[in-house]
Design an enzyme around this catalytic site. Structure first.
Site, mmCIF file in Angstrom:
data_model
loop_
_atom_site.group_PDB
_atom_site.id
_atom_site.type_symbol
_atom_site.label_atom_id
_atom_site.label_comp_id
_atom_site.label_asym_id
_atom_site.label_seq_id
_atom_site.Cartn_x
_atom_site.Cartn_y
_atom_site.Cartn_z
ATOM 1 N N VAL A 275 46.352 18.306 93.405
ATOM 2 C CA VAL A 275 46.000 19.198 92.227
ATOM 3 C C VAL A 275 47.261 20.071 92.551
ATOM 4 O O VAL A 275 48.010 20.380 93.286
ATOM 5 C CB VAL A 275 44.677 19.986 92.502
ATOM 6 C CG1 VAL A 275 43.679 19.193 92.297
ATOM 7 C CG2 VAL A 275 44.803 20.743 93.734
ATOM 8 N N SER A 276 47.772 20.803 91.221
ATOM 9 C CA SER A 276 48.723 21.507 91.293
ATOM 10 C C SER A 276 48.754 23.035 92.036
ATOM 11 O O SER A 276 49.825 23.473 92.190
ATOM 12 C CB SER A 276 49.175 21.908 89.847
ATOM 13 O OG SER A 276 49.451 20.542 88.920
ATOM 14 N N THR A 277 47.609 23.585 91.941
ATOM 15 C CA THR A 277 47.422 24.838 92.580
ATOM 16 C C THR A 277 46.511 24.805 93.772
ATOM 17 O O THR A 277 45.438 23.969 93.445
ATOM 18 C CB THR A 277 47.147 25.844 91.635
ATOM 19 O OG1 THR A 277 46.085 25.767 90.778
ATOM 20 C CG2 THR A 277 48.315 26.139 90.894
ATOM 21 N N ALA B 263 52.856 22.214 86.132
ATOM 22 C CA ALA B 263 52.535 20.944 86.830
ATOM 23 C C ALA B 263 52.853 19.630 86.430
ATOM 24 O O ALA B 263 52.350 19.173 85.276
ATOM 25 C CB ALA B 263 51.184 21.195 87.564
#
Length: 206
Positions: free
Chosen positions: A9-11, A206
Site C-alpha cells: 500500500v502507498s501509505t 502513489a
C-alpha cells in the site's frame, strides 16, 4: 507449492488495503493448495522495485525457497513496463512464475508475459490520457472565464519531498508541521497543511 504473497500500500496507515490483498491471496492459496509466505511494503510507492519487502521476496524466489510470486493486483507489484520487464527476465532466468489475481495473469505459459506487459502499458497510457484530458479541461474552463476551484498546483519538488520524508518514516503530522514551518503553500485555498492533506498527496502520487 511454496509461494511468495506480495502486499503493498502507498501509505503505512492503509491497513484495510493490506488486509484485503492478503485475504484475496489466501483464498486463492486455499483453492490451489499453496503454502504462502507473505512479504509486504506498507507506505511504499510502486514507482520502482527497490522496496525492502519485494527485495526480500525476490531473494527467496532466487534461492528456490518460493516458486511463485503472487499479487492480488498487478499494480501492487509494478507500475512501470521497464521494471516489470526486468522482473520477468529474473523470473525466466531463475525459473519462477508471477501470478496477478485481478487480471488472471500467470507468466507460465509464456503468453502470460505478453498479456502482463500489455496491461501495464495500457495502465500507463490511461494515466497519461486522463492527465492530458484534465489539463485540457482546465484550460478550456479558464478560457471561458470559469473560476477554477483549485488554481494552485503543487510543485513537483514538494511532492518529491513529501514522498521522501514518508519513505524515511516520518509521520503525516511531522511532514505537515515541517511544511507549515517553512510556509510551503497548499494547493487550492487551504491555509495550513494537515495530516489529511499530506495523505492526499501521497495517495495521488502513489
Amino acid at each position: 507449492m511454496n509461494v511468495a504473497g506480495y502486499l503493498r500500500v502507498s501509505t503505512a496507515d492503509q491497513e484495510y488495503g493490506i488486509d484485503a490483498q492478503r485475504a484475496a491471496i489466501e483464498t486463492e492459496a486455499s483453492r490451489r493448495g499453496w503454502q504462502v509466505t507473505f512479504y509486504d511494503d506498507a507506505g511504499r510507492s510502486g514507482r520502482d522495485t527497490t522496496r525492502p519487502g519485494l527485495q526480500e521476496a525476490l531473494r527467496a524466489l532466487q534461492a528456490g525457497e518460493e516458486q511463485v510470486l503472487v499479487v492480488s493486483k498487478l499494480d501492487r507489484l509494478s507500475r512501470s513496463v521497464a521494471d516489470f520487464a526486468t522482473l520477468m527476465d529474473k523470473a525466466r532466468q531463475q525459473s519462477w512464475a508471477v501470478v496477478a489475481l485481478d487480471l488472471g495473469i500467470e507468466t507460465t505459459p509464456r503468453s502470460g508475459d505478453l498479456v502482463a506487459n500489455i496491461m501495464i502499458s495500457i495502465a500507463q497510457w490511461e494515466r497519461r490520457i486522463i492527465g492530458q484530458r484534465t489539463r485540457e479541461g482546465l484550460a478550456a474552463a479558464k478560457a471561458k472565464g470559469v473560476r477554477l476551484g483549485s488554481p494552485v498546483l503543487l510543485p513537483a519538488e514538494v511532492e518529491a519531498r513529501i514522498v521522501a520524508e514518508r519513505e524515511q518514516g516520518a509521520s503525516l503530522r511531522a511532514i505537515a508541521d515541517g511544511l507549515n514551518a517553512e510556509a510551503v503553500p497548499l494547493p487550492g485555498r487551504g491555509k495550513r497543511w494537515l495530516p489529511g492533506s499530506v495523505k492526499a498527496v501521497l495517495d495521488r502520487v502513489a
